[in-house]
Motif scaffolding. Structure first.
Motif, mmCIF file in Angstrom:
data_model
loop_
_atom_site.group_PDB
_atom_site.id
_atom_site.type_symbol
_atom_site.label_atom_id
_atom_site.label_comp_id
_atom_site.label_asym_id
_atom_site.label_seq_id
_atom_site.Cartn_x
_atom_site.Cartn_y
_atom_site.Cartn_z
ATOM 1 N N LEU A 31 0.833 -1.195 0.000
ATOM 2 C CA LEU A 31 0.000 0.000 0.000
ATOM 3 C C LEU A 31 0.871 1.250 0.000
ATOM 4 O O LEU A 31 1.835 1.343 0.764
ATOM 5 C CB LEU A 31 -0.897 -0.013 1.240
ATOM 6 N N ASP A 32 0.534 2.213 -0.857
ATOM 7 C CA ASP A 32 1.249 3.482 -0.818
ATOM 8 C C ASP A 32 0.307 4.584 -0.323
ATOM 9 O O ASP A 32 -0.881 4.361 -0.104
ATOM 10 C CB ASP A 32 1.851 3.834 -2.190
ATOM 11 N N GLY A 33 0.858 5.772 -0.158
ATOM 12 C CA GLY A 33 0.098 6.855 0.444
ATOM 13 C C GLY A 33 -1.076 7.333 -0.377
ATOM 14 O O GLY A 33 -1.969 8.022 0.152
ATOM 15 N N LYS A 34 -1.142 6.983 -1.639
ATOM 16 C CA LYS A 34 -2.226 7.439 -2.507
ATOM 17 C C LYS A 34 -3.356 6.419 -2.612
ATOM 18 O O LYS A 34 -4.329 6.666 -3.322
ATOM 19 C CB LYS A 34 -1.676 7.732 -3.900
ATOM 20 N N GLN A 35 -3.230 5.292 -1.947
ATOM 21 C CA GLN A 35 -4.232 4.232 -2.052
ATOM 22 C C GLN A 35 -5.022 4.098 -0.758
ATOM 23 O O GLN A 35 -4.532 4.448 0.323
ATOM 24 C CB GLN A 35 -3.556 2.893 -2.375
ATOM 25 N N VAL A 36 -6.234 3.582 -0.896
ATOM 26 C CA VAL A 36 -7.094 3.318 0.257
ATOM 27 C C VAL A 36 -7.272 1.805 0.378
ATOM 28 O O VAL A 36 -7.640 1.133 -0.593
ATOM 29 C CB VAL A 36 -8.468 4.003 0.100
ATOM 30 N N LEU A 37 -7.008 1.284 1.554
ATOM 31 C CA LEU A 37 -7.107 -0.155 1.784
ATOM 32 C C LEU A 37 -8.461 -0.485 2.398
ATOM 33 O O LEU A 37 -8.869 0.119 3.385
ATOM 34 C CB LEU A 37 -5.987 -0.605 2.737
ATOM 35 N N GLU A 38 -9.160 -1.430 1.803
ATOM 36 C CA GLU A 38 -10.438 -1.892 2.335
ATOM 37 C C GLU A 38 -10.331 -3.381 2.638
ATOM 38 O O GLU A 38 -9.935 -4.169 1.770
ATOM 39 C CB GLU A 38 -11.566 -1.632 1.339
ATOM 40 N N ILE A 39 -10.679 -3.772 3.857
ATOM 41 C CA ILE A 39 -10.570 -5.169 4.287
ATOM 42 C C ILE A 39 -11.951 -5.683 4.659
ATOM 43 O O ILE A 39 -12.647 -5.079 5.488
ATOM 44 C CB ILE A 39 -9.629 -5.310 5.492
ATOM 45 N N GLY A 40 -12.359 -6.769 4.035
ATOM 46 C CA GLY A 40 -13.641 -7.400 4.349
ATOM 47 C C GLY A 40 -13.410 -8.761 4.994
ATOM 48 O O GLY A 40 -12.696 -9.598 4.442
ATOM 49 N N GLU A 41 -13.987 -8.977 6.165
ATOM 50 C CA GLU A 41 -13.869 -10.246 6.885
ATOM 51 C C GLU A 41 -15.173 -11.022 6.746
ATOM 52 O O GLU A 41 -16.239 -10.495 7.069
ATOM 53 C CB GLU A 41 -13.593 -9.990 8.381
ATOM 54 N N PHE A 42 -15.082 -12.251 6.269
ATOM 55 C CA PHE A 42 -16.283 -13.079 6.168
ATOM 56 C C PHE A 42 -16.530 -13.755 7.505
ATOM 57 O O PHE A 42 -15.689 -14.497 8.004
ATOM 58 C CB PHE A 42 -16.126 -14.127 5.070
ATOM 59 N N MET A 43 -17.667 -13.499 8.095
ATOM 60 C CA MET A 43 -18.019 -14.039 9.410
ATOM 61 C C MET A 43 -19.301 -14.874 9.291
ATOM 62 O O MET A 43 -20.262 -14.436 8.671
ATOM 63 C CB MET A 43 -18.238 -12.899 10.419
#
Length: 527
Positions: A357-369
């Motif tokens: 990940l660099d400073g210009k990107q947005v990280l989205e994390i999805g957890e399957f529960m």
């Protein structure tokens, strides 16, 4: 068959004639063949492009092809490169280069991970008379290894032994670690090791100029290249068996393991381990204490040592195995633990690092529960949990919400707070239904081990190891616990047998052989 240049009609040579292949790269003309096995995201395509560019800028005609593999460990791709010296091609002729490697006809095999090296060996791409094998010794476990009911990991030592025996020259190191330290993908480090291997007719400077021409991530790639070059040169000097002229001059390159010490928060437990237990068990006891203090709290870790005190004078192997399996059992998986791990800052940092990940990107994390009714009851106070499981009304209210899983986005405030709230139940865990059940089961298991330790140590050891059946959650845990109970039910019959330890070991192996329990049924019938 290896690729050779075909001379067309009208050139003074009969149509279809070939320039004969000679033995060894140095005795060209013949194509240099390179097979590269890499996983998704490692930059295998970049390395293949570098090798083509390197060849074309230094007097060779080159071609690269790739064959994607199945989706094991993010996908594995086989890249194949052939390069032929341009000055060996008669005027008006074109070399015919192969599209895929042929067993026994590959000069260089590059593997980005040890299992990929094993796959190359299995395909027959590595031969003692011809092939230089460049491989990273780290492991990324395959799906079959991860989903095995028991310990499904392939023996890394056997893979290394096979590589040493199969290759003409084996260049090995943990190139993934070197690349991580340099802040680059693994492929520049592998490129450096290839340059140091002596298998290619190019200088280090020519390799480095190729990386510079790439124009992307040059500084990090050159750092990783240099680290890989040094490690590859050291491995080459040591030889296939890992011995010889090492940097440390001892021939074996062995390094002393640094003993792990507990911090100030656990200083009292460090003192107990040193004073009360034999030195052979100190390392595993420290690891157990760290795990359980992280899982619950220091008093819970102290209880771990209390439970092992009765075995301090037992055989070293029995104490060590019991300590290991006790730590695992006391840190059983529940919804609280899962939520805790998924909301830690270190996990977000690790995921960001893995996706670069660099400073210009947005990280989205999805957890399957997908929690089941049982798993919800497990983390409730014991009385409430039993009521939920036994009350038709309560089950009817809750079960509709457990029929389908859902994706919780921990990268959003609402998703993060949801899991954070579940993780915050950790102080209340000792009052939960699952906690009380597991502590009773652990006490019964330890009682068997302590009772057998003096009279039948071999059987006691196998009882300790049988805990590996009890793991995971949901259906996996239910199946494992049912098998474990059946093994413990056989103890009265086994104790009178001279080979009781071997029989218990066979039962445990049968229980891990399949999910249906058929192998265990057959083994029980043989008793």
């Amino acid at each position: 068959m290896s690729a050779r240049p075909v001379i067309p009609a009208g050139s003074g040579t009969p149509a279809g004639s070939v320039i004969p292949a000679q033995a060894g790269i140095q005795n060209a003309p013949r194509a240099i063949s390179i097979a590269l096995l890499a996983m998704g995201g490692e930059g295998g395509g970049v390395l293949a492009d570098w090798l083509v560019d390197l060849a074309e800028h230094n007097g060779f005609v080159a071609q690269a092809t790739s064959v994607p593999g199945v989706a094991q460990r993010t996908g594995a791709t086989l890249y194949y490169i052939e390069m032929f010296p341009r000055d060996a091609v008669p005027p008006g002729a074109q070399p015919v280069l192969a599209l895929a490697p042929v067993p026994g006809e590959v000069d260089v095999v590059i593997a980005s991970e040890l299992m990929e090296a094993g796959r190359a060996l299995q395909r027959g791409l590595v031969t003692p008379a011809r092939t230089t094998l460049v491989a990273s010794t780290h492991r990324v476990y395959s799906m079959t290894e991860r989903t095995a009911m028991g310990d499904g990991r392939v023996d890394a030592d056997k893979l290394l032994q096979g590589a040493r025996a199969a290759a003409r020259r084996f260049v090995q190191a943990d190139f993934a670690q070197l690349a991580e330290q340099a802040g680059a993908p693994i492929t520049p480090a592998l490129c450096g090791a290839l340059a140091a291997s002596g298998a290619m007719p190019f200088t280090r400077e020519q390799f480095e100029e190729t990386i510079r021409r790439g124009g992307v991530g040059v500084e990090g790639s050159l750092r990783a290249f240099a680290a890989g070059f040094d490690a590859g040169l050291d491995s080459r000097l040591r030889g296939n068996d890992g011995k010889g002229r090492g940097k440390d001059g001892d021939g074996g390159g062995k390094s002393e393991a640094v003993a792990t010490r507990l911090g100030p928060r656990l200083a009292d437990l460090e003192t107990r381990i040193t004073a009360e237990f034999p030195a052979s068990a100190h390392a595993i006891l420290r690891a157990g204490v760290l795990r359980l203090a992280d899982y619950q709290d220091p008093p819970y870790a102290a209880q771990y040592l209390d439970r092992l005190a009765a075995l301090r004078d037992a055989a070293p192997e029995l104490l060590q195995d019991t300590a290991r399996h006790l730590a695992l059992w006391m840190s059983y998986e529940d919804a609280i633990r899962v939520a805790d791990l998924k909301t830690r800052r270190s996990r977000f940092a690790r995921v960001a690092s893995e996706v670069r990940l660099d400073g210009k990107q947005v990280l989205e994390i999805g957890e399957f529960m997908h929690p089941r009714l049982q798993e919800i009851a497990d983390i409730l106070p014991a009385g409430v949990g039993r009521w939920l499981l036994s009350s038709p009304f309560a089950r009817g209210v809750v079960q509709p919400f457990t029929r389908k899983g859902r994706v919780v986005r921990t990268s959003t405030l609402s998703g993060y707070l949801l899991l954070y709230a579940i993780a915050a139940l950790r102080p209340l865990r000792p009052r939960s239904l699952r906690f009380q059940q597991e502590q009773e089961r652990i006490a019964q298991w330890l009682a068997h081990i302590q009772r057998l330790a003096g009279t039948q140590p071999a059987l006691a050891l196998e009882v300790a190891r049988a805990q590996r059946l009890v793991k995971g959650y949901g259906d996996t845990h239910a199946r494992g616990w049912a098998s474990f109970e059946r093994l413990m039910a056989t103890l009265p019959r086994l104790e009178s047998s001279a080979d009781a330890g071997a029989r218990m070991r066979n039962l445990a192996q049968a229980a891990l052989a399949d999910e249906s329990g058929a192998a265990l049924e057959r083994e029980l019938a043989s008793l």
